[in-house]
Design a protein around this motif. Structure first.
Motif, PDB file in Angstrom:
ATOM      1  N   ILE B 445       0.844  -1.200   0.000  1.00 44.71           N
ATOM      2  CA  ILE B 445       0.000   0.000   0.000  1.00 44.71           C
ATOM      3  C   ILE B 445       0.878   1.249   0.000  1.00 44.71           C
ATOM      4  O   ILE B 445       0.601   2.229  -0.700  1.00 44.71           O
ATOM      5  CB  ILE B 445      -0.966  -0.010   1.218  1.00 44.71           C
ATOM      6  CG1 ILE B 445      -1.941  -1.176   1.098  1.00 44.71           C
ATOM      7  CG2 ILE B 445      -1.712   1.305   1.326  1.00 44.71           C
ATOM      8  CD1 ILE B 445      -2.818  -1.401   2.314  1.00 44.71           C
ATOM      9  N   HIS B 446       1.954   1.199   0.770  1.00 45.83           N
ATOM     10  CA  HIS B 446       2.859   2.349   0.813  1.00 45.83           C
ATOM     11  C   HIS B 446       3.439   2.624  -0.573  1.00 45.83           C
ATOM     12  O   HIS B 446       3.500   3.771  -1.021  1.00 45.83           O
ATOM     13  CB  HIS B 446       3.989   2.076   1.807  1.00 45.83           C
ATOM     14  CG  HIS B 446       4.915   3.236   1.983  1.00 45.83           C
ATOM     15  ND1 HIS B 446       4.675   4.252   2.872  1.00 45.83           N
ATOM     16  CD2 HIS B 446       6.067   3.572   1.343  1.00 45.83           C
ATOM     17  CE1 HIS B 446       5.638   5.142   2.784  1.00 45.83           C
ATOM     18  NE2 HIS B 446       6.498   4.752   1.866  1.00 45.83           N
ATOM     19  N   ALA B 447       3.836   1.545  -1.259  1.00 41.86           N
ATOM     20  CA  ALA B 447       4.402   1.710  -2.604  1.00 41.86           C
ATOM     21  C   ALA B 447       3.350   2.276  -3.561  1.00 41.86           C
ATOM     22  O   ALA B 447       3.651   3.137  -4.396  1.00 41.86           O
ATOM     23  CB  ALA B 447       4.916   0.375  -3.116  1.00 41.86           C
ATOM     24  N   ARG B 448       2.120   1.808  -3.435  1.00 40.88           N
ATOM     25  CA  ARG B 448       1.049   2.300  -4.305  1.00 40.88           C
ATOM     26  C   ARG B 448       0.737   3.762  -4.027  1.00 40.88           C
ATOM     27  O   ARG B 448       0.474   4.554  -4.929  1.00 40.88           O
ATOM     28  CB  ARG B 448      -0.217   1.479  -4.042  1.00 40.88           C
ATOM     29  CG  ARG B 448      -0.519   0.495  -5.134  1.00 40.88           C
ATOM     30  CD  ARG B 448      -1.946   0.057  -5.201  1.00 40.88           C
ATOM     31  NE  ARG B 448      -2.682  -0.030  -3.990  1.00 40.88           N
ATOM     32  CZ  ARG B 448      -2.900  -1.157  -3.310  1.00 40.88           C
ATOM     33  NH1 ARG B 448      -2.372  -2.287  -3.736  1.00 40.88           N
ATOM     34  NH2 ARG B 448      -3.630  -1.173  -2.234  1.00 40.88           N
ATOM     35  N   ASP B 449       0.774   4.104  -2.750  1.00 44.69           N
ATOM     36  CA  ASP B 449       0.411   5.458  -2.335  1.00 44.69           C
ATOM     37  C   ASP B 449       1.491   6.469  -2.715  1.00 44.69           C
ATOM     38  O   ASP B 449       1.207   7.551  -3.225  1.00 44.69           O
ATOM     39  CB  ASP B 449       0.203   5.463  -0.816  1.00 44.69           C
ATOM     40  CG  ASP B 449      -0.484   6.730  -0.329  1.00 44.69           C
ATOM     41  OD1 ASP B 449      -0.932   7.525  -1.185  1.00 44.69           O
ATOM     42  OD2 ASP B 449      -0.591   6.924   0.899  1.00 44.69           O
ATOM     43  N   HIS B 450       2.711   6.094  -2.455  1.00 41.12           N
ATOM     44  CA  HIS B 450       3.799   7.060  -2.653  1.00 41.12           C
ATOM     45  C   HIS B 450       4.643   6.773  -3.879  1.00 41.12           C
ATOM     46  O   HIS B 450       5.615   7.479  -4.138  1.00 41.12           O
ATOM     47  CB  HIS B 450       4.693   7.083  -1.412  1.00 41.12           C
ATOM     48  CG  HIS B 450       3.955   7.500  -0.182  1.00 41.12           C
ATOM     49  ND1 HIS B 450       3.653   8.809   0.098  1.00 41.12           N
ATOM     50  CD2 HIS B 450       3.411   6.767   0.822  1.00 41.12           C
ATOM     51  CE1 HIS B 450       2.980   8.868   1.245  1.00 41.12           C
ATOM     52  NE2 HIS B 450       2.819   7.639   1.698  1.00 41.12           N
TER      53      HIS B 450
END
Lengths: 167, 454
Positions: B445-450
């Motif tokens: 999710i972090h990779a998708r978000d940022h």
């Protein structure tokens, strides 16, 4: 009181929405997240967790108990071993250290249960299966007159869904 | 303009998007369904445990004499295997706690399997000192408790330190394992039905992933990591002091603590690889357990193998440099005495073979890694065998020298310990997710978000 349940895709939007809601004074809110995210935690409650107090108390109790136990037991049944004192402090550090860790760990665990409110219980009415998948939830309770403002604020932060749950 | 909240239907996710996350579906998959090879393996493990249990009943009835113990060797395969399993348990805590403190994100995919391995390895190890007692009903003598004899344990004995170290390590490992599992159990609870749901509901402790819950959870994991890091270093140091505190030639060495800790991490990582390679293949978890993870673990193996190699060399050097005849003889006999095979197996499997990992292609070649790690595990068992048996069988007076031969009873119990460990791990695979789902999601999710990836 009306309750608005909003669903987000990303932690950054969720955190931004929480920050703005709190800035506007809507403090009666709850977030649901599928994983831990620092940005969300800081937006919701930047204060240090109380769990650390449990760890500290546990560790200090462990080292105190460890030394007191060994000293008392060694004096209660005195046997001279290798010419050392009955209560010989250097070797007692081993068990003292282990009990520091043991009690520190147990207290941390109980701290988690107490601070996190973890015990078998009925789940929140607004908890959704999606919050243990990959979506984020923000549940806000506000006055009737503020519903439109809260909803607009949530949607401005890319809430993919906003539902008025109670009124 | 957005519609008012009152007008929004209770619709859930948009139809093109799956209702559940892919990580949940993929990683929970092994816990569903019935696969006959699984039950075949579990059945074999249970049978292995039962045969060892029968043999142990025989040993308990007849006495420790059937365990190959004879003058002058009274610490045999049981103690060798105890140290072996305790060592295996070290990789889990290293991956969970130490790599967590170093913020090594790659650990997220492998930590759950390693933590489970730690718990089951420690449970296995803890059995051996009890079996070694012979009179297993006297176990309670080890515990300091008020009794009518006013008899207390000896707190100056390394054997008692071991009791505290192992029980603390077992407790902290189980706690760490369970705390990490809570959010994943909640995922399982939300998707289970019937009895399974009821059990998961109790174990999930009302977890919903709220802000205060995550905050308390993150801090607890951090604090437990802070506590477990010195603990993991202390446990194998204390195990090493069982030997180093004595004045037996070959044991009385100050290098023992770091030498044992490095060896434990080395053997532990080898076991993690030996377990995760088949798990990844059988349960099709290639998306989560990538070559990158295995390469990183290979690097750890290479590093700790080199430390072990240094320790082996330092032991020989110090024996020679000390000028102490007994020490020199002890080490000469290790390499060229009656147990030379185990010594050369130890050096070959633990120091020479792992040097192949300097080659990048081999670090990501899983069949090669699997075979190498099998050899390393064998080598690490031999390492403890060499330390314990060769030293005890050839002490100071040549007139009291003897030869130790492993008995069938010991071999049966040794095999039973692997079955016991496998049985718990197989049961774990069916009940809990073998990869920490929330930690994998955190990265995704972090990779998708940022943007970008870790």
């Amino acid at each position: 009181m009306p309750t608005l349940v909003s669903v987000f895709d990303f932690p950054s939007n969720t955190a931004s929405a929480v920050r703005k809601l709190k800035d506007r004074g809507f403090d009666d809110l709850k977030t649901y997240s599928p994983a831990p995210f620092t940005e969300l935690e800081l937006a919701e409650d930047p204060k240090p967790s109380k769990v650390r107090r449990f760890t500290l108390i546990g560790g200090l109790s462990g080292v105190t108990l460890g030394f007191l136990m060994q000293i008392w037991m060694s004096l209660e049944w005195p046997i001279k071993i290798a010419g050392k004192n009955f209560a010989s402090i250097p070797p007692f550090w081993i068990v003292g250290f282990e009990l520091t860790i043991l009690l520190g760990g147990f207290f941390t665990f109980f701290g988690l249960l107490i601070v996190g409110g973890l015990y078998p219980k009925r789940l929140d009415k607004h908890y959704d299966l999606r919050f243990s998948a990959e979506e984020f939830g923000v549940v806000v309770t506000c006055d009737e007159r503020d519903v439109a403002e809260v909803e607009a604020l949530l949607r401005a932060e890319s809430a993919k869904e906003v539902t008025l749950a109670d009124s | 303009m957005a519609p008012p909240a009152t007008a929004v239907a209770d619709s859930l996710a948009s139809p093109e998007r799956p209702r559940d996350s892919r990580a949940n579906i993929d990683i929970m998959a092994p816990t569903h369904g019935v696969q006959w090879p699984y039950f075949l393996a579990l059945g074999a493990a249970v049978l292995g445990v039962l045969q060892a249990l029968a043999v142990l009943l025989y040993q308990t009835y007849v006495g420790l004499g059937v365990a190959g113990y004879q003058q002058p060797v009274f610490w045999g395969v049981y103690i060798v295997t105890f140290v072996f399993w305790i060592g295996i348990g070290h990789a889990g805590t290293l991956i969970s706690a130490i790599l967590f403190l170093f913020r090594a994100k790659w650990r997220n995919a492998v930590n759950r399997g390693a933590e489970a391995l730690t718990v089951f390895a420690v449970i296995t190890a803890a059995l051996f000192p009890i079996l070694h007692l012979g009179r297993i009903w006297k176990l309670y003598f080890l515990i300091p408790y008020p009794n009518q004899r006013s008899l207390w344990v000896n707190f100056k004995s390394p054997l008692l330190w071991d009791v505290f170290a192992i029980s603390t390590y077992a407790s902290i490992s189980i706690m760490f394992f369970y705390v990490g599992l809570i959010p994943d159990i909640a995922i399982a609870r939300d998707r289970a039905t019937g009895v399974k749901k009821a059990i998961y509901t109790v174990l999930a402790l009302g977890w919903q992933g709220t802000g205060p819950q995550w905050k308390a959870h993150s801090r607890s994991v951090l604090h437990l990591s802070g506590l477990a890091t010195p603990l993991v270093l202390s446990v194998h140091s204390i195990v090493s002091w069982d030997f180093a505190m004595s004045i037996v030639p070959g044991w009385h060495a100050t290098i023992f603590a770091p030498y044992f800790v490095a060896g434990a991490v080395f053997g532990g990582f080898a076991m993690v690889i030996n377990i995760l390679i088949p798990v990844r293949r059988i349960f099709r978890l290639e998306r989560y357990l990538t070559d990158y993870h295995f390469e990183n673990m290979s690097r750890f193996i290479l590093l700790t193998s080199t430390i072990c190699g240094y320790a082996y060399a330092a032991e020989y050097f110090i024996a020679w440099y000390s000028g102490v005849e007994y020490e020199q003889t002890s080490f000469w006999l290790r390499a060229f005495g009656p147990y030379w095979v185990s010594t050369w197996c130890m050096i070959t499997f633990n120091v020479i073979f792992p040097q192949l990992l300097w080659i990048k292609k081999l670090r990501t070649n899983l069949p090669f890694l699997f075979v190498l790690c099998l050899f390393i595990n064998l080598g690490m068992w031999f390492e403890r065998y060499v330390i314990i048996i060769t030293s005890l069988s050839r002490e100071y007076i040549s007139g009291s020298w003897g030869l130790y031969v492993i008995s069938p009873v010991e071999l049966s119990v040794l095999a039973g310990s692997f079955c016991w460990f496998s049985m718990w791990f197989l049961l774990f695979l069916k009940v809990f997710p073998v990869i920490a789902i929330t930690e994998v999601k955190e990265l995704e999710i972090h990779a998708r978000d940022h943007g970008g990836a870790h």
